[in-house]
Design a protein around this motif. Structure first.
Motif, mmCIF file in Angstrom:
data_model
loop_
_atom_site.group_PDB
_atom_site.id
_atom_site.type_symbol
_atom_site.label_atom_id
_atom_site.label_comp_id
_atom_site.label_asym_id
_atom_site.label_seq_id
_atom_site.Cartn_x
_atom_site.Cartn_y
_atom_site.Cartn_z
ATOM 1 N N ILE A 39 0.831 -1.162 -0.044
ATOM 2 C CA ILE A 39 0.118 -0.044 -0.032
ATOM 3 C C ILE A 39 0.927 1.376 -0.043
ATOM 4 N N VAL A 40 1.978 1.297 0.769
ATOM 5 C CA VAL A 40 2.780 2.508 0.922
ATOM 6 C C VAL A 40 3.522 2.598 -0.564
ATOM 7 N N ARG A 41 3.975 1.162 -0.931
ATOM 8 C CA ARG A 41 4.516 1.573 -2.438
ATOM 9 C C ARG A 41 3.725 1.794 -3.248
ATOM 10 N N CYS A 42 2.548 1.658 -3.499
ATOM 11 C CA CYS A 42 1.448 1.994 -4.257
ATOM 12 C C CYS A 42 1.311 3.713 -4.115
ATOM 13 N N ILE A 43 1.322 4.137 -3.046
ATOM 14 C CA ILE A 43 1.052 5.752 -2.782
ATOM 15 C C ILE A 43 2.576 6.398 -3.384
ATOM 16 N N ASP A 44 3.664 5.811 -2.933
ATOM 17 C CA ASP A 44 4.961 6.247 -3.490
ATOM 18 C C ASP A 44 4.887 6.221 -5.135
ATOM 19 N N LEU A 45 4.506 5.290 -5.911
ATOM 20 C CA LEU A 45 4.273 5.374 -7.495
ATOM 21 C C LEU A 45 3.678 6.443 -7.807
ATOM 22 N N ALA A 46 2.656 6.946 -7.038
ATOM 23 C CA ALA A 46 1.955 7.913 -7.454
ATOM 24 C C ALA A 46 2.592 9.237 -7.383
ATOM 25 N N GLU A 47 3.752 9.678 -8.136
ATOM 26 C CA GLU A 47 4.530 10.658 -7.833
ATOM 27 C C GLU A 47 3.911 11.933 -7.827
#
Length: 124
Positions: free
Chosen positions: A92-100
């Motif tokens: 979930i954190v990685r997904c948020i990080d991917l949303a630059e």
């Protein structure tokens, strides 16, 4: 606090900022296929099965006809119990990080092959 349904000219985005759509849904409901359709080309790996293909979030980018950049983030399936809660949290954190440039829309993908289940109702 709170938002407004009225948009004004103050909502201009920087021209180089991508819009980001995050796809969520149950395992096997077609998130990857939907993402490829939105992007206009088959770039997100998918298989016609109920077992999930995706174990991590994946982002793909396309340029729309008006020049706007669009990022589509495909996620692992909701209620995918094959991973530990720690791995799910980190994804979930990685997904948020991917949303630059931030998340502009979350698209809930549901299969038309089955009835609306209690799990889906709980997810919504």
């Amino acid at each position: 606090m709170g938002g407004s349904a009225i948009l004004s000219d103050d909502w201009d985005f920087a021209t180089n900022e991508a819009r980001t759509v995050v796809l969520i849904g149950l395992t096997g409901d077609g998130k990857s296929s939907t993402g490829s359709n939105i992007l206009g080309r088959k770039v997100i790996r998918s298989m016609p099965q109920s077992a999930g293909v995706k174990s991590t979030c994946e982002v793909q980018r396309t340029q729309l006809p008006d020049g706007q950049m669009l990022d589509v983030i495909d996620t692992r399936g909701l209620f995918d119990f094959s991973a530990s809660p720690e791995i799910v949290r980190s994804e979930i954190v990685r997904c948020i990080d991917l949303a630059e440039d931030g998340i502009h829309a979350i698209l809930l993908v549901l299969s038309v092959r089955s009835c609306f289940t209690r799990q889906q109702q709980a997810a919504v």
